[in-house]
Scaffold this motif. Sequence first.
Motif, PDB file in Angstrom:
ATOM      1  N   UNK A 179      -9.106 -10.784  -9.446  1.00 37.42           N
ATOM      2  CA  UNK A 179      -9.825  -9.509  -9.343  1.00 37.42           C
ATOM      3  C   UNK A 179      -9.604  -8.869  -7.989  1.00 37.42           C
ATOM      4  N   UNK A 180      -9.672  -9.741  -6.947  1.00 37.17           N
ATOM      5  CA  UNK A 180      -9.432  -9.210  -5.587  1.00 37.17           C
ATOM      6  C   UNK A 180      -8.014  -8.675  -5.471  1.00 37.17           C
ATOM      7  N   UNK A 181      -7.079  -9.506  -6.021  1.00 33.85           N
ATOM      8  CA  UNK A 181      -5.687  -9.059  -5.986  1.00 33.85           C
ATOM      9  C   UNK A 181      -5.516  -7.774  -6.808  1.00 33.85           C
ATOM     10  N   UNK A 182      -6.272  -7.707  -7.942  1.00 30.83           N
ATOM     11  CA  UNK A 182      -6.198  -6.502  -8.767  1.00 30.83           C
ATOM     12  C   UNK A 182      -6.693  -5.273  -8.037  1.00 30.83           C
ATOM     13  N   UNK A 183      -7.810  -5.454  -7.267  1.00 28.83           N
ATOM     14  CA  UNK A 183      -8.301  -4.329  -6.465  1.00 28.83           C
ATOM     15  C   UNK A 183      -7.259  -3.907  -5.438  1.00 28.83           C
TER      16      UNK A 183
ATOM     17  N   UNK B  60      -4.595  -2.176  -7.268  1.00 27.58           N
ATOM     18  CA  UNK B  60      -4.986  -0.807  -7.615  1.00 27.58           C
ATOM     19  C   UNK B  60      -4.915   0.107  -6.402  1.00 27.58           C
ATOM     20  N   UNK B  61      -5.388  -0.420  -5.248  1.00 24.95           N
ATOM     21  CA  UNK B  61      -5.313   0.368  -4.010  1.00 24.95           C
ATOM     22  C   UNK B  61      -3.856   0.656  -3.664  1.00 24.95           C
ATOM     23  N   UNK B  62      -3.034  -0.422  -3.797  1.00 23.82           N
ATOM     24  CA  UNK B  62      -1.606  -0.238  -3.499  1.00 23.82           C
ATOM     25  C   UNK B  62      -0.981   0.753  -4.466  1.00 23.82           C
ATOM     26  N   UNK B  63      -1.386   0.662  -5.773  1.00 19.42           N
ATOM     27  CA  UNK B  63      -0.840   1.597  -6.755  1.00 19.42           C
ATOM     28  C   UNK B  63      -1.244   3.035  -6.441  1.00 19.42           C
ATOM     29  N   UNK B  64      -2.534   3.176  -5.995  1.00 25.16           N
ATOM     30  CA  UNK B  64      -2.992   4.521  -5.591  1.00 25.16           C
ATOM     31  C   UNK B  64      -2.162   5.046  -4.422  1.00 25.16           C
ATOM     32  N   UNK B  65      -1.922   4.161  -3.441  1.00 25.97           N
ATOM     33  CA  UNK B  65      -1.114   4.554  -2.284  1.00 25.97           C
ATOM     34  C   UNK B  65       0.311   4.890  -2.709  1.00 25.97           C
ATOM     35  N   UNK B  66       0.814   4.054  -3.676  1.00 23.80           N
ATOM     36  CA  UNK B  66       2.170   4.323  -4.182  1.00 23.80           C
ATOM     37  C   UNK B  66       2.221   5.670  -4.891  1.00 23.80           C
TER      38      UNK B  66
ATOM     39  N   UNK C 169       3.079  -6.417  -3.691  1.00 22.84           N
ATOM     40  CA  UNK C 169       3.062  -6.202  -5.145  1.00 22.84           C
ATOM     41  C   UNK C 169       3.641  -7.401  -5.877  1.00 22.84           C
ATOM     42  N   UNK C 170       4.752  -7.949  -5.336  1.00 28.20           N
ATOM     43  CA  UNK C 170       5.383  -9.137  -5.978  1.00 28.20           C
ATOM     44  C   UNK C 170       4.426 -10.322  -5.983  1.00 28.20           C
ATOM     45  N   UNK C 171       3.721 -10.552  -4.831  1.00 27.72           N
ATOM     46  CA  UNK C 171       2.757 -11.665  -4.748  1.00 27.72           C
ATOM     47  C   UNK C 171       1.634 -11.475  -5.757  1.00 27.72           C
TER      48      UNK C 171
END
Length: 409
Positions: A118-122, A125-131, A12-14
């Motif tokens: 965009x890739x990082x955003x995806x 978003x995936x990480x946010x969903x997992x979070x 997330x920090x990266x």
Amino acid sequence: MARRGWLSTILIILLVLATIAGVYFYRSLNEDLAQIDSAREEALSEVDRLQAELSRARQRLAQRSTSADRLEAQLNEAQQSLANSSAELEASLSQIETLEDRIDDLEAELSASQALASERGDQLAHSQTRIDELNEQLAQREARITELLASREELDVSLATAREEQIRTRAQADELSEELKAARAALDQARNQLAQKESTLEQVAEERQSVAEQYREAREQLALQQARSLSASETIEALEARLQRERTAMDNLQTQLQELSNEKQTLVSRLEDGTTVIKLPERIVFDSGSAYIGKPGRETLQLLATALESFPDHLISVQGHTDSRPISPRLQSRYPTNWELSAARAASAVRVLRDTGIAPDRMQAAGYADTRPLVEETDAASRRMNRRIEVLLYPDRFNIKAPANITAY
């Protein structure tokens, strides 16, 4: 689990840093483009200015043909200035081309950065969903922990209550144990006294039999003397009418009591000395362990009172009897022993009979506890037979003599 959390945090920090770098690079590129546009506009403005001056110079040359030299000099100066401006314009155009190339490079880099963002955003978003999923699971586990803590508090309260109840129960058990020891000691003492009383009772029974025989002889002699003073026919008719009334009353009472108690044994009987005995089982008069007479018991005693109307010259003795079991601890404060319970039951029955109109001076109440059982107590049924009220009707005045051929009931 902790390592995966750290990796998610680093990722997330990266992503945040990459997004910030892209934004910064995009803003710098916009600023460079703005500067290039500003320089281009200035150069075009300068060209326009020079062209305007050239036009003005040509106009001045046409108007001032007389000042040709001066105008030519000015024209040369203007041309030189125009040449210089053209050179500057060419330099500016070269700079613009360089800047346009730089802009293309920056746009390519921006596209790459945007694609990466965009890739990082995806990924973000995936990480946010997992979070979010992990947060939901965490919330559920926290709710479950809260429920378990609440259940634990309830269990702690229940355990404390159970322990207090256990302490009270142990204390009661100790008290009951002491009472049981005292009751056993009292029982042993009572048994010793009972053995002594049984020995005395045998002697009294022999004496009573002798007294009963004397009583019957005296009654017969008295009845004989009374009969001699009346005509024989009148005496026999009065005797038969009275005995018929008594027999009918007792037969009716026997039928009614058997319907109430479902007993097969005879509840109404007559002894040889003329005494009538009426047995009232406990369950049709009293509750177990109580001397209180409810509505069913009062109805039973009302039937008895109706039958007693046919015995106007008899003494009524109400006697209470119990089984041999000791009084339960919860009733000992009111009835310490079976003596008190049997006497209280007899007195309660006398009060009800008095309320029905029977004269109090005709009645007596006595309690015999478990000293006069009908049967040996071996089970619940035999103990139930011994729990009873007996109503004995003694002839109070010997104004007639029963003939020997009258059938007992």
